[in-house]
Design a protein around this motif. Structure first.
Motif, PDB file in Angstrom:
ATOM      1  N   ALA A 223     -15.512  22.016  26.945  1.00 36.97           N
ATOM      2  CA  ALA A 223     -16.336  22.765  27.899  1.00 36.97           C
ATOM      3  C   ALA A 223     -15.729  24.146  28.141  1.00 36.97           C
ATOM      4  O   ALA A 223     -16.446  25.155  28.167  1.00 36.97           O
ATOM      5  N   ARG A 224     -14.407  24.198  28.280  1.00 37.94           N
ATOM      6  CA  ARG A 224     -13.747  25.490  28.508  1.00 37.94           C
ATOM      7  C   ARG A 224     -13.877  26.390  27.285  1.00 37.94           C
ATOM      8  O   ARG A 224     -14.066  27.616  27.425  1.00 37.94           O
ATOM      9  N   ALA A 225     -13.803  25.799  26.100  1.00 41.30           N
ATOM     10  CA  ALA A 225     -13.998  26.591  24.887  1.00 41.30           C
ATOM     11  C   ALA A 225     -15.433  27.109  24.820  1.00 41.30           C
ATOM     12  O   ALA A 225     -15.682  28.246  24.407  1.00 41.30           O
ATOM     13  N   GLY A 226     -16.382  26.271  25.252  1.00 41.99           N
ATOM     14  CA  GLY A 226     -17.782  26.709  25.277  1.00 41.99           C
ATOM     15  C   GLY A 226     -17.985  27.857  26.239  1.00 41.99           C
ATOM     16  O   GLY A 226     -18.696  28.826  25.943  1.00 41.99           O
ATOM     17  N   LEU A 227     -17.314  27.783  27.401  1.00 34.93           N
ATOM     18  CA  LEU A 227     -17.402  28.882  28.364  1.00 34.93           C
ATOM     19  C   LEU A 227     -16.806  30.153  27.782  1.00 34.93           C
ATOM     20  O   LEU A 227     -17.399  31.231  27.858  1.00 34.93           O
ATOM     21  N   GLY A 228     -15.619  30.011  27.174  1.00 32.10           N
ATOM     22  CA  GLY A 228     -14.960  31.176  26.583  1.00 32.10           C
ATOM     23  C   GLY A 228     -15.797  31.803  25.475  1.00 32.10           C
ATOM     24  O   GLY A 228     -15.864  33.030  25.344  1.00 32.10           O
TER      25      GLY A 228
END
Lengths: 335, 335
Positions: free
Chosen positions: A164-169
């Protein structure tokens, strides 16, 4: 109680009235009436989602409907509770039919999958704000509490945290584009989906009753959230960072970004839990039954002295201590 | 769960942890655990309060803390439910110690009076928004439902409705100042207090179990809210407007303003309920036990035909029909 705008009545109240099974009395009175199963406790959690902090202003309203309920279902999962129902209060600048139709579709698709009914609510005009309160049923002794970890317990994580954090980034452009261009369209869709459509681990939470000791859902990042178990159970932990499961998509990013996402990234809503080493087979069986992947990533340790801080020691696969500078992923605003 | 700002932890979470009695597990885990009394149902209501719509931006935070909980306690009162606990989610532009100290003082003073404990919550940054979800306990058959009124029932109201709306009009300057200057400082303080510190009729709701048929709390104005009972009970009503109890302060305003406030003004949180004429003594006894004033203001009638609309007929003391043009008091924005 959802009566102020006819559009809202159309998308929420009528649906809720028609579907009410578990609630003895749903929308349309001063209160809803609900009861846990005989002899069980009601597990209750509330979350507020604010535009710009928990979601982008241009978020697909279908995804927002999903996520608003998913983060609450995840709190039930982390308790080992069976979903029963939820209340929805929201402020909207103005009721827009397309937006409400998509939002309610995303919300009810997830609600129906988990048999979790809308039992009450409130609507008002104001800056976009969603507040859900969710109810589940759990036998008092079976709840997966944060204060129940034991020294010597294995530490487990479900799924592949960090996506999820990679998707946000990726969506926000946190990292140089040349690092991202190695990513296929499929990988990019996987990361985006992890951010927008998190899957609450309800079945896993239920299957872990009587198997796991302590559990929580990772909303603010594994490193920060695991500390809640340490503090409340008065223990320390050792984590093997090389054991952290990483999705193929996350694995295409540089190693430091992978670790940052997997350890400090939030919004995955995977379960982190502890269980006795003697229960490894039982944990694997519970995960299989729930259709979830689980990975053993570390160990709970006694504090070296009664006054020692309940800290996490990071190791690599060879056992070498690592110094990681991780900041808790504080939703959108802090980084 | 109330962990993001240490100031908030100081004013809410620690207090909640120290006080938890009814909840088996309060703030600090993924969910709170709560159970109604054995054999009873949990009554649940949720309300969202938005600045500019439900309260003035410059409201005394102590009054806001009181009112945010009072409007939720009032929903329990209208159901005949015994308060147990509540969750509080709120968005704040920034945590300010003076504001939080006063808000939490107003909130907990009322919570303590009714033995209603904070069991969970969520805090986030954002435009000021409060969302409370409240829990009470009620035997399933004893709940005062909106659909339980009977033809021939008396219609009763508690307190002196209209005072909160008059207080709003006074503070906002709705009426010519010469009408207001006849008002003593004491009267003005009474009206302002009615708006800012509504008293939830919890004891009355409990005392009316087994006595009243239907009940609701008047949040949006008697004329509009009574219609909810009519629609759900499929009945009509006749109201004697001269029977409406009016406070000395309200009685100093012109008659048309008195009626507008008493019939269409909201925010009083008085109980409107119905009971059989044979139970008049029992109603009076319940009110005395609860320390509340109650007044009989009308009668529930059968519909003249199965397809007739469930409407209210307004009469004066002589029985003369009145034509009233009342608009529902839709909080701050509609008028």
């Amino acid at each position: 109680m959802l009566s102020e705008f006819s559009l809202i009545d159309r998308y929420f109240a009528r649906r809720a009235r028609a579907n009410t099974r578990r609630a003895a009395l749903g929308i349309g009175d001063d209160c809803a009436l609900i009861a846990p199963a005989a002899g069980e406790m009601l597990a209750v959690s509330t979350d507020m989602l604010v535009e710009g902090r928990h979601f982008f202003p241009d978020i697909d309203p279908h995804a927002l409907g999903h996520k608003a309920l998913a983060v609450n279902l995840s709190d039930l999962a982390a308790m080992g509770a069976q979903p029963l129902g939820f209340t929805l209060a929201f402020a909207l600048p103005r009721p827009e039919e397309d937006w409400l139709a998509a939002f309610s579709a995303g919300l009810f698709e997830l609600a129906d999958r988990f048999g979790c009914e809308l039992i009450g609510g409130d609507t008002t005009a104001g800056p976009l704000n969603l507040c859900l309160t969710i109810f589940g049923s759990v036998p008092p002794g079976a709840a997966l509490r944060r204060d129940a970890a034991q020294a010597g317990d294995d530490i487990w994580i479900s799924g592949t945290p960090g996506d999820a954090r990679a998707g946000l980034g990726m969506m926000r452009g946190d990292w140089p584009i040349r690092q991202m261009t190695q990513m296929s369209g499929e990988d990019a869709a996987h990361l985006r989906r992890a951010l927008e459509y998190p899957e609450p681990r309800v079945a896993l939470g239920l299957a872990l009753r009587g198997v796991a000791h302590a559990a929580l859902d990772v909303s603010d990042g594994l490193a920060g959230d695991l500390r809640h178990i340490l503090q409340r159970s008065n223990l320390a932990a050792t984590i093997d960072v090389d054991a952290l499961p990483r999705s193929p998509a996350l694995a295409r990013l540089p190693r430091d970004v992978q670790l940052q996402c997997a350890l400090a990234g939030g919004d995955d809503y995977e379960l982190c839990f502890t269980a006795a080493p003697a229960r490894r087979q039982a944990v694997e069986a519970a995960a299989q039954q729930a259709g979830a992947r689980v990975t053993r990533i570390g160990t709970m340790n006694s504090l070296t002295s009664p006054r020692a801080a309940p800290e996490i020691a990071w190791r690599d696969a060879a056992g070498t201590p690592l110094t990681l500078t991780l900041q808790g992923f504080d939703h959108f605003h802090a980084d």
